[in-house]
Design an enzyme around this catalytic site. Structure first.
Site, short mmCIF file in Angstrom:
data_model
loop_
_atom_site.label_atom_id
_atom_site.label_comp_id
_atom_site.label_asym_id
_atom_site.label_seq_id
_atom_site.Cartn_x
_atom_site.Cartn_y
_atom_site.Cartn_z
N LYS A 54 0.84 -1.32 0.00
CA LYS A 54 0.01 -0.15 0.01
C LYS A 54 0.92 1.27 0.12
CE LYS A 54 -4.19 -1.87 2.21
NZ LYS A 54 -5.03 -1.84 3.19
N GLY B 42 -3.90 0.67 17.77
CA GLY B 42 -2.80 0.25 16.44
C GLY B 42 -2.37 1.69 16.05
N ASN C 2 -0.88 2.52 21.11
CA ASN C 2 -0.18 1.40 20.12
C ASN C 2 0.68 0.94 21.29
OD1 ASN C 2 0.27 0.16 17.84
ND2 ASN C 2 2.10 1.19 17.83
N ARG C 3 1.11 -0.47 21.12
CA ARG C 3 2.18 -1.29 21.76
C ARG C 3 3.29 -0.50 21.72
NH1 ARG C 3 2.91 -7.09 19.39
NH2 ARG C 3 3.80 -5.86 17.85
P1 NAP Z 1 0.48 -3.23 10.28
O1 NAP Z 1 1.01 -2.02 9.47
O2 NAP Z 1 1.42 -4.49 10.12
O3 NAP Z 1 0.31 -2.73 11.80
C1 NAP Z 1 0.03 -3.73 12.83
C2 NAP Z 1 -0.40 -2.95 14.14
O4 NAP Z 1 -0.70 -4.03 15.19
C3 NAP Z 1 0.62 -2.24 14.77
O5 NAP Z 1 0.09 -0.99 15.35
C4 NAP Z 1 1.11 -3.22 15.89
O6 NAP Z 1 1.94 -2.64 17.24
C5 NAP Z 1 -0.03 -3.90 16.32
N1 NAP Z 1 0.03 -5.10 16.89
C6 NAP Z 1 0.26 -6.18 16.33
N2 NAP Z 1 0.36 -7.41 17.18
C7 NAP Z 1 -0.05 -6.71 18.32
C8 NAP Z 1 -0.45 -7.42 19.59
N3 NAP Z 1 -0.21 -8.64 19.90
N4 NAP Z 1 -0.65 -6.70 20.62
C9 NAP Z 1 -0.93 -5.07 20.41
N5 NAP Z 1 -0.72 -4.36 19.24
C10 NAP Z 1 -0.27 -5.33 18.23
O7 NAP Z 1 -0.85 -3.69 9.94
P2 NAP Z 1 -2.16 -2.91 9.14
O8 NAP Z 1 -1.87 -2.78 7.73
O9 NAP Z 1 -2.27 -1.69 9.99
O10 NAP Z 1 -3.31 -3.93 9.34
C11 NAP Z 1 -4.05 -3.85 10.91
C12 NAP Z 1 -5.07 -5.10 10.76
O11 NAP Z 1 -6.14 -4.62 10.00
C13 NAP Z 1 -4.88 -6.33 9.86
O12 NAP Z 1 -5.11 -7.66 10.82
C14 NAP Z 1 -5.63 -6.16 8.73
O13 NAP Z 1 -5.98 -7.45 8.35
C15 NAP Z 1 -6.73 -5.17 9.17
N6 NAP Z 1 -7.23 -4.77 8.02
C16 NAP Z 1 -8.59 -5.07 7.73
C17 NAP Z 1 -9.24 -4.20 6.73
C18 NAP Z 1 -10.67 -4.39 6.35
O14 NAP Z 1 -11.11 -3.99 5.37
N7 NAP Z 1 -11.50 -5.05 7.29
C19 NAP Z 1 -8.44 -3.28 5.93
C20 NAP Z 1 -7.32 -2.83 6.43
C21 NAP Z 1 -6.77 -3.67 7.38
P3 NAP Z 1 3.46 -2.25 17.01
O15 NAP Z 1 3.57 -0.99 16.14
O16 NAP Z 1 3.74 -2.19 18.52
O17 NAP Z 1 4.23 -3.45 16.42
#
Ligand code: NAP
Length: 278
Positions: free
Chosen positions: A67, A128, A152-153
């Site tokens: 993205k 997040g 956020n963590r």
């Molecule tokens: P990303 O950029 O990889 O960010 C992941 C986030 O999750 C970071 O803030 C990370 O914290 C946090 N995190 C991961 N494991 C954790 C845990 N065990 N405890 C606390 N915080 C944790 O991912 P993203 O693109 O933002 O996507 C996030 C989620 O949204 C994904 O699961 C994705 O599938 C979903 N999503 C869904 C849609 C939809 O249409 N429904 C659209 C977009 C995304 P740190 O910074 O501390 O690592």
């Protein structure tokens, strides 16, 4: 002639976008094909240009991990994509590549239209600070919540995200703040959005017990499973929703950008829910 679209990512075989867009095409009578493109991690740009120039593609949806690269590739960034720094929809117009981000619109539509939860004047917690959070902050702020707290963590990332959006003059950014999870004890929210990927590994962020105000909504962007966060929320009396509606609504906005026709989304939602039960 049939117009070609696809979702591009790595991995991409799990993507539900082809099913969603096939259903949109059916209900609107649009003549399109929609496939999946697995791009090598270091070959995003080449894969996009090949789809446009050799396969005559008209547009793409972009998923992880591309993205941000899509944002850089787009010569023009439209609407919410500009501030989000991430693009999930590409449109090819001649030589021009136009980038949009429809994730936030999808989330807001699911909350306000499907779940009937108005956001104006509400206290929102966004957990997040990754790509998904960047995509939804501006559309959430446009709805004028009372406050938007980002936890956020890794706290520095939440601070960076809030700093990024505070620079925007177009929306009332004064209600947005970054907090560590530990500072949320004793604070209540009307809407708690889990934009972390924790649910994918059956974990949840360290949310304090009393975070849900009476009648609160807990929303997990992860879909197709009852995550520990949704379970935690329901056990504390909150209403819970997964992110399937967001997925379908962001796809509907992409479809509209490409085709100029807004599909009704209920049948695609029902189709996916049925599929997941199988
Ligand atoms: P990303 O950029 O990889 O960010 C992941 C986030 O999750 C970071 O803030 C990370 O914290 C946090 N995190 C991961 N494991 C954790 C845990 N065990 N405890 C606390 N915080 C944790 O991912 P993203 O693109 O933002 O996507 C996030 C989620 O949204 C994904 O699961 C994705 O599938 C979903 N999503 C869904 C849609 C939809 O249409 N429904 C659209 C977009 C995304 P740190 O910074 O501390 O690592």
């Amino acid at each position: 002639m049939t117009d070609s679209y696809a979702v591009i990512g790595n991995p991409v075989e799990h993507s539900l976008s082809p099913e969603i867009h096939a259903e949109f095409a059916r209900v609107t009578g649009q003549d399109i094909s929609y496939g999946r493109i697995l791009a090598p991690r270091d070959g995003f740009r080449d894969s996009v240009l090949r789809f446009r120039d050799e396969a005559g593609g008209k547009g793409l949806n972009v998923t992880l991990p591309f993205k941000h690269e899509a944002w850089r590739l787009a010569g023009t960034r439209s609407g919410f994509a500009l501030a989000a720094g991430a693009v999930n929809t590409l449109v090819f117009q001649g030589d021009a590549i136009i980038g949009h981000n429809t994730d936030g619109i999808g989330l807001v539509r699911d909350l306000t239209r499907n779940l009937r939860v108005p956001l104006r004047g509400k206290r929102i917690l966004l957990m997040g600070a990754g790509g998904a959070s960047y995509g939804v902050v501006e559309p959430l702020l446009r709805e004028q919540p009372e406050s938007l707290v980002v936890a956020n963590r890794t706290l520095e990332k939440a601070i960076a995200l809030v700093g990024h959006f505070e620079k925007l003059q177009s929306y009332a950014a004064q209600g947005i703040a970054a907090r560590p999870y530990g500072a949320l004890a004793g604070v209540q929210f009307d809407i708690v959005i889990n934009a972390t990927s924790a649910g994918l590994e059956n974990a949840m962020p360290p949310l304090p017990d009393g975070a849900f105000a009476p009648g609160a909504l807990a929303y997990d962007m992860v879909y197709a499973k009852r995550t520990p966060f949704l379970k935690f929320a329901q056990e504390r009396g909150a209403r819970a929703s997964d992110g399937l509606g967001m997925l379908v609504e962001q796809a509907a906005e992409s479809f509209f950008i490409w085709r100029g026709v807004y599909p009704e989304t209920r049948s695609a939602m029902a189709l996916l829910r049925r599929r997941m039960k199988q």
